[in-house]
Every structure is written in C-alpha cells, then in structure tokens.
Design an enzyme around this catalytic site. Structure first.
Site, PDB file in Angstrom:
ATOM      1  N   ALA A 231       0.876  -1.173   0.000  1.00  0.00           N
ATOM      2  CA  ALA A 231       0.000   0.000   0.000  1.00  0.00           C
ATOM      3  C   ALA A 231       0.912   1.223   0.000  1.00  0.00           C
ATOM      4  O   ALA A 231       2.058   1.150   0.453  1.00  0.00           O
ATOM      5  CB  ALA A 231      -0.859  -0.015   1.255  1.00  0.00           C
TER       6      ALA A 231
ATOM      7  N   GLY B 123       0.452  -4.907   0.916  1.00  0.00           N
ATOM      8  CA  GLY B 123      -0.736  -4.925   0.057  1.00  0.00           C
ATOM      9  C   GLY B 123      -0.487  -5.619  -1.276  1.00  0.00           C
ATOM     10  O   GLY B 123      -1.433  -6.119  -1.900  1.00  0.00           O
TER      11      GLY B 123
ATOM     12  N   GLU C 250      -0.876  -9.165  -0.479  1.00  0.00           N
ATOM     13  CA  GLU C 250      -2.305  -9.356  -0.175  1.00  0.00           C
ATOM     14  C   GLU C 250      -3.132  -9.378  -1.458  1.00  0.00           C
ATOM     15  O   GLU C 250      -4.085 -10.154  -1.576  1.00  0.00           O
ATOM     16  CB  GLU C 250      -2.779  -8.259   0.782  1.00  0.00           C
ATOM     17  CG  GLU C 250      -2.201  -8.442   2.187  1.00  0.00           C
ATOM     18  CD  GLU C 250      -2.492  -7.277   3.109  1.00  0.00           C
ATOM     19  OE1 GLU C 250      -2.102  -6.138   2.759  1.00  0.00           O
ATOM     20  OE2 GLU C 250      -3.097  -7.482   4.170  1.00  0.00           O
TER      21      GLU C 250
ATOM     22  N   GLU D 137       4.414  -5.309   7.404  1.00  0.00           N
ATOM     23  CA  GLU D 137       3.664  -4.276   8.134  1.00  0.00           C
ATOM     24  C   GLU D 137       4.120  -4.083   9.581  1.00  0.00           C
ATOM     25  O   GLU D 137       4.137  -2.967  10.079  1.00  0.00           O
ATOM     26  CB  GLU D 137       2.159  -4.585   8.103  1.00  0.00           C
ATOM     27  CG  GLU D 137       1.490  -4.265   6.771  1.00  0.00           C
ATOM     28  CD  GLU D 137       1.555  -5.407   5.757  1.00  0.00           C
ATOM     29  OE1 GLU D 137       2.335  -6.364   5.970  1.00  0.00           O
ATOM     30  OE2 GLU D 137       0.827  -5.342   4.756  1.00  0.00           O
TER      31      GLU D 137
HETATM   32  N1  COA Z   1       4.600   3.072  -0.590  1.00  0.00           N
HETATM   33  C1  COA Z   1       5.006   4.240  -1.129  1.00  0.00           C
HETATM   34  N2  COA Z   1       6.126   4.355  -1.867  1.00  0.00           N
HETATM   35  C2  COA Z   1       6.877   3.258  -2.040  1.00  0.00           C
HETATM   36  C3  COA Z   1       6.521   2.001  -1.495  1.00  0.00           C
HETATM   37  C4  COA Z   1       5.319   1.944  -0.745  1.00  0.00           C
HETATM   38  N3  COA Z   1       4.883   0.804  -0.216  1.00  0.00           N
HETATM   39  N4  COA Z   1       7.464   1.098  -1.832  1.00  0.00           N
HETATM   40  C5  COA Z   1       8.375   1.763  -2.571  1.00  0.00           C
HETATM   41  N5  COA Z   1       8.028   3.053  -2.697  1.00  0.00           N
HETATM   42  C6  COA Z   1       8.747   4.124  -3.397  1.00  0.00           C
HETATM   43  C7  COA Z   1       9.948   4.604  -2.617  1.00  0.00           C
HETATM   44  O1  COA Z   1       9.555   5.566  -1.641  1.00  0.00           O
HETATM   45  C8  COA Z   1      10.773   5.196  -3.716  1.00  0.00           C
HETATM   46  O2  COA Z   1      10.233   6.467  -4.079  1.00  0.00           O
HETATM   47  P1  COA Z   1      11.204   7.743  -4.324  1.00  0.00           P
HETATM   48  O3  COA Z   1      12.093   7.334  -5.462  1.00  0.00           O
HETATM   49  O4  COA Z   1      10.249   8.835  -4.657  1.00  0.00           O
HETATM   50  O5  COA Z   1      11.944   7.929  -3.050  1.00  0.00           O
HETATM   51  C9  COA Z   1      10.523   4.264  -4.881  1.00  0.00           C
HETATM   52  O6  COA Z   1       9.300   3.597  -4.595  1.00  0.00           O
HETATM   53  C10 COA Z   1      11.599   3.209  -5.061  1.00  0.00           C
HETATM   54  O7  COA Z   1      11.755   2.504  -3.842  1.00  0.00           O
HETATM   55  P2  COA Z   1      13.152   2.330  -3.073  1.00  0.00           P
HETATM   56  O8  COA Z   1      12.857   2.088  -1.632  1.00  0.00           O
HETATM   57  O9  COA Z   1      14.065   3.447  -3.410  1.00  0.00           O
HETATM   58  O10 COA Z   1      13.685   0.992  -3.772  1.00  0.00           O
HETATM   59  P3  COA Z   1      14.723  -0.058  -3.162  1.00  0.00           P
HETATM   60  O11 COA Z   1      15.097  -0.946  -4.278  1.00  0.00           O
HETATM   61  O12 COA Z   1      15.786   0.627  -2.393  1.00  0.00           O
HETATM   62  O13 COA Z   1      13.844  -0.922  -2.104  1.00  0.00           O
HETATM   63  C11 COA Z   1      11.895  -2.109  -1.322  1.00  0.00           C
HETATM   64  C12 COA Z   1      12.785  -1.736  -2.529  1.00  0.00           C
HETATM   65  C13 COA Z   1      10.672  -2.833  -1.862  1.00  0.00           C
HETATM   66  C14 COA Z   1      12.669  -3.053  -0.381  1.00  0.00           C
HETATM   67  C15 COA Z   1      11.492  -0.821  -0.569  1.00  0.00           C
HETATM   68  O14 COA Z   1      10.953   0.106  -1.511  1.00  0.00           O
HETATM   69  C16 COA Z   1      10.468  -1.027   0.515  1.00  0.00           C
HETATM   70  O15 COA Z   1      10.800  -1.542   1.581  1.00  0.00           O
HETATM   71  N6  COA Z   1       9.196  -0.600   0.271  1.00  0.00           N
HETATM   72  C17 COA Z   1       8.159  -0.632   1.257  1.00  0.00           C
HETATM   73  C18 COA Z   1       7.651  -2.039   1.439  1.00  0.00           C
HETATM   74  C19 COA Z   1       6.580  -2.078   2.509  1.00  0.00           C
HETATM   75  O16 COA Z   1       6.834  -1.868   3.675  1.00  0.00           O
HETATM   76  N7  COA Z   1       5.355  -2.371   2.082  1.00  0.00           N
HETATM   77  C20 COA Z   1       4.245  -2.532   2.971  1.00  0.00           C
HETATM   78  C21 COA Z   1       3.450  -1.309   3.034  1.00  0.00           C
HETATM   79  S1  COA Z   1       2.086  -1.541   4.120  1.00  0.00           S
END
Ligand code: COA
Length: 260
Positions: free
Chosen positions: A66, A112, A115, A135
């Site tokens: 999400a 999400g 999910e 989460e």
């Molecule tokens: N919500 C909002 N933005 C998100 C996102 C999310 N769930 N997941 C990734 N993004 C965005 C990042 O903020 C980043 O945006 P920016 O370039 O404007 O800063 C972009 O997507 C790229 O992500 P980034 O974190 O730089 O990539 P990465 O390769 O370093 O890491 C992940 C990849 C998937 C490990 C990392 O993005 C992450 O942990 N995301 C969140 C996962 C999460 O907790 N999801 C559950 C949400 S309830």
C-alpha cells in the site's frame, strides 16, 4: 474508461492488467485501487474475457505494498476505514470474482502487494520475486486480508513467522510453502500465465465461476461450503455448458462451451 495507473490488454479471451507506477514500485494508492475495482468490474461483465492476469510494470516489483505516503498520518478511524474500503473494493472483490484471476508476481510483492496476489485465485512468480508482509516493521498489521489469507495458503505457523519477522521469502521458498504454484524466469512469466489461461479457457466458464464460489465458501465463517457445492453442482445441470460438455463427451468430440 481511461486509467492513469493501470494498463489493460485484451487478446483471445485473456485480459492482462498491469499496475503501472514503476517509479513507486507499483505501490497501491487510493486512485490505483479505484481503477483496479473499475477494471475488474468491467472485465467480469465482458463475456469475451475468460481469464484475467494481473502483474506489475517494470522488472523490479509486482506491488511493493500500500502507498505508505498516503496513510502515514491517518487516525484510528481513518486506518479502519482504509482497510475496510480496500478489502471491499479490491481484495474481497477479486477473490469473489467469477472470472478466474491469476497473479503473475514479477518482483517484490510486499504488504498490500502480497495481499493482492493472495486475493487472486492462484499465483505464479518469476525467480527474482520476493514476497512478505512487512507491516509489523511499520508498526501496523496487514489490513487488506493478509492475516486471514496467508494462513489459508501456507498454514498458521509459517504465516505467524512471516508476519512477526516482517521477513521476505524468495520465489522458490514461496513455492515450497504453497504461496505460489510455479516459478519461472521473468521472460517466461507472462507466457506461462497465458499457457495456464489457455488450459482454463478450454473449460466451462460457468462451471469455473461456480467452482470459485464453492471453494471460497470453504473459508467463510458461518457458511457451509458443502451446501454451496451441492447447490452449485445442481445449478450446473441447468446450463447450456453442461449440455454441451456431456454431449461432446458422448459424441467423442471436443466441447465448444457457449459460456451460459
Ligand atoms: N509506498 C510508497 N512508496 C513506495 C513504497 C510503498 N509501499 N514502496 C516503494 N516506494 C517508493 C519509494 O519511496 C521510492 O520512491 P522515491 O524514489 O520517490 O523515493 C521508490 O518507490 C523506489 O523505492 P526504493 O525504496 O528506493 O527501492 P529499493 O530498491 O531501495 O527498495 C523495497 C525496494 C521494496 C525493499 C522498498 O521500496 C520497501 O521496503 N518498500 C516498502 C515495502 C513495505 O513496507 N510495504 C508494505 C506497506 S504496508
């Protein structure tokens, strides 16, 4: 309808929905959830569409969760409403769709994203995929059905571990624990989805819709899935598909189901 966050391609009875926010790793914001709801509704009504595949744009992510930026400042009430509305509009909606939906998990499927994949009728993954429910690392729990569907797929103990550790599993580990059915290369992922869709399309779409309902009722509180099966089984005898399927068998030819 024109969509901003998703792409839809239709060919030979198969619709492919691609979530298209690659710069945000296809994170599900409200607008994307609304567009997906509309797209699934339209595709279910479209009699030509027999199978739907959902995947993510780019090579990195199916859906990275999400959109955290949208809910970081929510109150208790807003948090509750976010989960309730999302479940109703997308996650429960997809699970109960009568058209089969396959998730083609092409990279990160987190929160999400996992999910959503778990709401689909089954999942396949590319070998770079990573799946998890992170989460609790954000101070929250899965809110789009993850605490319910993960144990259904992988068992309670593994689900507890994944949720408590907020860890990720590889595609192969996901296959070993029953989260995905097949693992292939990224290039072969959509061709595999198409191949599976082709096998599904040979069968009666009416019977498949009834089977989805009966299987899902196994997991609904207070609903007797066996009774659903009996009712749906009986209903099949009144369909044109049943007449065609049984007649074709007796005439030793391939069935040509009208889908009614
Ligand atoms: N919500 C909002 N933005 C998100 C996102 C999310 N769930 N997941 C990734 N993004 C965005 C990042 O903020 C980043 O945006 P920016 O370039 O404007 O800063 C972009 O997507 C790229 O992500 P980034 O974190 O730089 O990539 P990465 O390769 O370093 O890491 C992940 C990849 C998937 C490990 C990392 O993005 C992450 O942990 N995301 C969140 C996962 C999460 O907790 N999801 C559950 C949400 S309830």
């Amino acid at each position: 309808m024109n969509f901003e966050n998703i792409l839809i391609e239709e060919s030979n009875g198969l619709a492919t929905i691609t979530i298209n926010r690659p710069k945000k790793l296809n994170a599900l914001n409200r607008a994307t959830i609304e567009e997906l709801n509309q797209a699934f509704k339209d595709l279910e009504r479209n009699e030509e569409i027999k199978v739907i595949v959902i995947t993510g744009s780019g090579e990195k992510a199916f859906v990275a969760g999400a959109d955290i930026s949208e809910f970081a400042h929510f109150s208790v009430d807003e948090g509750g409403r976010l989960a309730a509305k999302g479940q109703e509009m997308l996650f429960d909606f997809v699970e109960n769709l009568s058209t089969p939906v396959i998730a083609a998990v092409n990279g990160f499927a987190l929160g999400g994203g996992l999910e959503l994949a778990m709401s689909c009728h089954f999942r396949i993954a590319s070998d770079n995929a990573k799946m998890g429910l992170p989460e609790t690392s954000l101070g929250v729990i899965p809110g789009y059905g993850g605490t319910q569907r993960l144990p259904q797929l992988v068992g309670k103990g593994k689900a507890m571990e994944l949720i408590m550790t907020a860890g990720m599993v590889s595609a192969d580990e996901a296959k070993d624990c029953g989260l995905v059915n097949y693992v292939t290369t990224q290039e072969e992922l959509l061709p595999l989805a198409e191949k599976l869709a082709g096998k599904i399309m040979r069968n009666s779409s009416v019977a498949i819709g009834a089977a989805i309902k009966a299987v899902n009722d196994n997991f609904k509180d207070g609903v007797d899935g066996f009774q659903t099966e009996i009712r749906e089984f009986g209903n099949c005898f009144g369909t044109e598909d049943f007449k065609e399927g049984t007649t074709a068998f007796l005439e030793k030819r391939k069935a040509n189901f009208p889908g009614r």
